[in-house]
Design an enzyme around this catalytic site. Structure first.
Site, PDB file in Angstrom:
ATOM      1  N   ARG A 167       4.056  -0.523  -5.931  1.00  0.00           N
ATOM      2  CA  ARG A 167       3.015  -0.789  -4.934  1.00  0.00           C
ATOM      3  C   ARG A 167       3.547  -0.811  -3.491  1.00  0.00           C
ATOM      4  O   ARG A 167       2.981  -1.491  -2.628  1.00  0.00           O
ATOM      5  CB  ARG A 167       2.264  -2.098  -5.201  1.00  0.00           C
ATOM      6  CG  ARG A 167       1.457  -2.112  -6.467  1.00  0.00           C
ATOM      7  CD  ARG A 167       0.324  -1.071  -6.444  1.00  0.00           C
ATOM      8  NE  ARG A 167      -0.326  -1.076  -7.729  1.00  0.00           N
ATOM      9  CZ  ARG A 167       0.088  -0.333  -8.764  1.00  0.00           C
ATOM     10  NH1 ARG A 167       1.110   0.504  -8.637  1.00  0.00           N
ATOM     11  NH2 ARG A 167      -0.531  -0.384  -9.915  1.00  0.00           N
ATOM     12  N   SER A 244      -7.692  -4.735  -7.874  1.00  0.00           N
ATOM     13  CA  SER A 244      -6.828  -5.893  -8.154  1.00  0.00           C
ATOM     14  C   SER A 244      -6.500  -6.591  -6.838  1.00  0.00           C
ATOM     15  O   SER A 244      -6.016  -5.949  -5.907  1.00  0.00           O
ATOM     16  CB  SER A 244      -5.526  -5.445  -8.807  1.00  0.00           C
ATOM     17  OG  SER A 244      -5.818  -4.802 -10.016  1.00  0.00           O
ATOM     18  N   GLU A 350      -2.725  -7.653  -2.810  1.00  0.00           N
ATOM     19  CA  GLU A 350      -2.516  -6.202  -2.782  1.00  0.00           C
ATOM     20  C   GLU A 350      -3.270  -5.530  -1.621  1.00  0.00           C
ATOM     21  O   GLU A 350      -2.716  -4.652  -0.969  1.00  0.00           O
ATOM     22  CB  GLU A 350      -2.951  -5.610  -4.131  1.00  0.00           C
ATOM     23  CG  GLU A 350      -2.528  -4.172  -4.300  1.00  0.00           C
ATOM     24  CD  GLU A 350      -2.949  -3.587  -5.638  1.00  0.00           C
ATOM     25  OE1 GLU A 350      -2.473  -4.060  -6.673  1.00  0.00           O
ATOM     26  OE2 GLU A 350      -3.751  -2.644  -5.616  1.00  0.00           O
TER      27      GLU A 350
HETATM   28  C1  LIG Z   1     -12.332  -0.721  -8.301  1.00  0.00           C
HETATM   29  C2  LIG Z   1     -10.947  -0.458  -7.765  1.00  0.00           C
HETATM   30  C3  LIG Z   1      -9.922  -0.111  -8.626  1.00  0.00           C
HETATM   31  C4  LIG Z   1      -8.625   0.143  -8.146  1.00  0.00           C
HETATM   32  N1  LIG Z   1      -7.639   0.474  -9.025  1.00  0.00           N
HETATM   33  C5  LIG Z   1      -6.379   0.717  -8.573  1.00  0.00           C
HETATM   34  C6  LIG Z   1      -5.331   1.051  -9.495  1.00  0.00           C
HETATM   35  O1  LIG Z   1      -5.537   1.150 -10.700  1.00  0.00           O
HETATM   36  N2  LIG Z   1      -4.097   1.273  -8.988  1.00  0.00           N
HETATM   37  C7  LIG Z   1      -3.834   1.207  -7.658  1.00  0.00           C
HETATM   38  O2  LIG Z   1      -2.676   1.433  -7.265  1.00  0.00           O
HETATM   39  N3  LIG Z   1      -4.798   0.903  -6.760  1.00  0.00           N
HETATM   40  C8  LIG Z   1      -6.071   0.652  -7.191  1.00  0.00           C
HETATM   41  N4  LIG Z   1      -7.054   0.316  -6.294  1.00  0.00           N
HETATM   42  C9  LIG Z   1      -6.733   0.196  -4.865  1.00  0.00           C
HETATM   43  C10 LIG Z   1      -7.081   1.462  -4.027  1.00  0.00           C
HETATM   44  O3  LIG Z   1      -8.067   2.227  -4.651  1.00  0.00           O
HETATM   45  C11 LIG Z   1      -5.865   2.336  -3.780  1.00  0.00           C
HETATM   46  O4  LIG Z   1      -4.847   1.593  -3.152  1.00  0.00           O
HETATM   47  C12 LIG Z   1      -6.211   3.551  -2.891  1.00  0.00           C
HETATM   48  O5  LIG Z   1      -5.173   4.488  -2.934  1.00  0.00           O
HETATM   49  C13 LIG Z   1      -6.487   3.193  -1.441  1.00  0.00           C
HETATM   50  O6  LIG Z   1      -6.844   4.384  -0.771  1.00  0.00           O
HETATM   51  P1  LIG Z   1      -7.920   4.398   0.389  1.00  0.00           P
HETATM   52  O7  LIG Z   1      -8.041   5.791   0.857  1.00  0.00           O
HETATM   53  O8  LIG Z   1      -9.179   3.732  -0.054  1.00  0.00           O
HETATM   54  O9  LIG Z   1      -7.175   3.499   1.479  1.00  0.00           O
HETATM   55  P2  LIG Z   1      -7.805   2.426   2.487  1.00  0.00           P
HETATM   56  O10 LIG Z   1      -8.318   1.271   1.714  1.00  0.00           O
HETATM   57  O11 LIG Z   1      -8.720   3.078   3.428  1.00  0.00           O
HETATM   58  O12 LIG Z   1      -6.489   1.969   3.266  1.00  0.00           O
HETATM   59  C14 LIG Z   1      -5.474   1.264   2.601  1.00  0.00           C
HETATM   60  C15 LIG Z   1      -4.173   1.388   3.417  1.00  0.00           C
HETATM   61  O13 LIG Z   1      -3.751   2.748   3.423  1.00  0.00           O
HETATM   62  C16 LIG Z   1      -3.673   3.239   4.756  1.00  0.00           C
HETATM   63  N5  LIG Z   1      -4.135   4.634   4.748  1.00  0.00           N
HETATM   64  C17 LIG Z   1      -5.205   5.162   4.120  1.00  0.00           C
HETATM   65  N6  LIG Z   1      -5.288   6.474   4.361  1.00  0.00           N
HETATM   66  C18 LIG Z   1      -4.239   6.792   5.148  1.00  0.00           C
HETATM   67  C19 LIG Z   1      -3.762   7.990   5.771  1.00  0.00           C
HETATM   68  N7  LIG Z   1      -4.398   9.166   5.603  1.00  0.00           N
HETATM   69  N8  LIG Z   1      -2.666   7.923   6.549  1.00  0.00           N
HETATM   70  C20 LIG Z   1      -1.991   6.750   6.730  1.00  0.00           C
HETATM   71  N9  LIG Z   1      -2.387   5.597   6.183  1.00  0.00           N
HETATM   72  C21 LIG Z   1      -3.496   5.614   5.404  1.00  0.00           C
HETATM   73  C22 LIG Z   1      -4.578   2.337   5.583  1.00  0.00           C
HETATM   74  O14 LIG Z   1      -4.162   2.309   6.938  1.00  0.00           O
HETATM   75  C23 LIG Z   1      -4.346   1.014   4.886  1.00  0.00           C
HETATM   76  O15 LIG Z   1      -3.168   0.429   5.364  1.00  0.00           O
HETATM   77  C24 LIG Z   1      -8.361   0.045  -6.752  1.00  0.00           C
HETATM   78  C25 LIG Z   1      -9.405  -0.302  -5.881  1.00  0.00           C
HETATM   79  C26 LIG Z   1     -10.686  -0.554  -6.371  1.00  0.00           C
HETATM   80  C27 LIG Z   1     -11.789  -0.918  -5.420  1.00  0.00           C
END
Ligand SMILES: Cc1cc2nc3c(=O)[nH]c(=O)nc-3n(C[C@H](O)[C@H](O)[C@H](O)COP(=O)(O)OP(=O)(O)OC[C@H]3O[C@@H](n4cnc5c(N)ncnc54)[C@H](O)[C@@H]3O)c2cc1C
Length: 356
Positions: A167, A244, A350
């Protein structure tokens, strides 16, 4: 580049919580990212990069700077293979992650099938080295194209440079806030077998005589995730979350022994999981944060004002409607305090906290 002002951020997150962004830009290209960075620098504004908003808690007062939403699209499968016989896929950071997984599975390429159903964008996956059911993106990322906010250059980072661990990566640790991820290249195995290492998946296919294919594995993962409230399903009250809320703690040998002692004193057996990436601690063990939360008095369905714990999974804090970020933080503090008191383990959140 179209600059907008006072844009509500709650609808752009899966938690649906938080205030507005003072300035907001959606970037469809590296050029847009550059313009947005120049604007933020010229006005001395803090810049936050937004993907799919699925790992985010936004403060009730919002964000006083610029929110740059990365919306760079496109998925390309390169012709031929790399030196290791892998097929390379180049995906724009703004692509929904699950669309990419679906495309890879349809192309019969293995390596990300267990990551089906994770919300968010492609660009979000390297940030916390997204993982589930025995796979994590560190295993398949070939390179990450970034815009460096320090000097305005576009560069390509190899996996070693990304510093992937459980992570974490350099994007959410030592170089947090420095890079805007533009594209990610994944190296997948053409014709590869699905990865069926996790008990949940093995149970799902129990009694089957033939080995499941990639598409069946993807469907199984989505099915298991839906049962645990870890798939975003319209109308499901357990879907308004950031997934999570706590990382599974990685404990040293002595910390683990102490925890086991406390568990057996209560007549309980402690579940632990195999680690994935190389951890810095030798003989470290990953333990279940969900177990610690549940065994500290926070059962599934626990309610606390407008927030609560998912009725399907002890690790997800959910917005039961009209929740505030302050309520989320109060529940988080309560859980952390009780788990530390009873089990001597500190739970680390997380999701990313924005504007606190
Ligand atoms: C129902 C649910 C289930 C999930 N299951 C999992 C799982 O099984 N495993 C897991 O690891 N995670 C899980 N997650 C967490 C999440 O989905 C992941 O961490 C996902 O990759 C976040 O991506 P995002 O584009 O939504 O990022 P955001 O939430 O928009 O941002 C998160 C972080 O990433 C940075 N970021 C995003 N895009 C960029 C970019 N293009 N450049 C630089 N920085 C960036 C942001 O600045 C921030 O710091 C889950 C979330 C939910 C709601």
């Amino acid at each position: 580049m179209q600059l907008q002002e006072n844009i509500p951020l709650a609808p752009l997150t899966t938690f649906r919580i938080g205030g507005p962004a003072r300035f907001f830009v959606e970037a469809q290209s590296a050029g847009d990212v550059q313009q947005a960075a120049t604007f933020a620098q010229s006005k001395n504004l803090p810049l936050f990069v937004l993907g799919g908003g699925s790992n985010l808690v936004v403060a009730d007062n919002g964000w006083p700077g610029l929110v740059l939403k990365v919306a760079i699209l496109g998925i390309e499968q390169r012709l031929g293979h790399n030196d290791e016989g892998k097929t390379i896929f180049d995906a724009g950071a703004g692509e929904p992650w699950d669309r990419f997984v679906s495309q890879a599975v349809m192309a019969q390429c293995a390596g990300v099938e267990c990551l089906s159903g994770i919300p968010g964008s492609v660009g979000g996956t390297p940030v916390q080295n997204v993982g589930a059911y025995g796979q994590e993106v560190a295993q398949t990322i070939e390179s990450v194209e970034v815009f460096d906010l320090k000097d305005g250059q576009v560069r390509e980072l190899c996996p070693e440079a990304c510093g992937f661990h459980y992570r974490s990566s350099l994007f959410n640790t030592s170089e947090r806030g420095r890079f805007v991820i533009l594209r990610v290249a994944y190296a997948l195995t053409p014709g590869g077998e699905p990865h069926l290492a996790y008990a949940d998946l093995q149970r799902h296919f129990e009694g089957r005589e033939t080995r499941p294919n990639l598409a069946e594995t993807r469907e199984a993962v989505r099915h298991i995730r839906a049962r645990k409230g870890m798939l975003i399903v319209a109308g499901d009250p357990d879907s308004q979350s950031a997934g999570s809320f706590f990382k599974n703690p990685v404990l040293s040998e002595s910390q683990y022994a102490d925890l086991e002692r406390r568990a057996s004193a209560k007549g309980l057996t402690l579940p632990s999981y195999p680690g994935l990436t190389a951890q810095s601690l030798e003989n470290s063990r990953k333990v279940s944060a969900a177990w610690l939360v549940e065994k500290s008095g926070f059962a599934r369905g626990y309610g606390f004002g407008h927030v609560g714990i998912s009725s399907k999974h002890a690790l997800a804090i959910v917005n039961r409607g009209e929740a505030t970020a302050a309520e989320v933080l109060a529940l988080k503090d309560q859980i952390q305090h009780r788990v530390e008191e009873i089990w001597g383990v500190h739970l680390e959140p997380e999701p990313v906290m924005l504007g606190f």
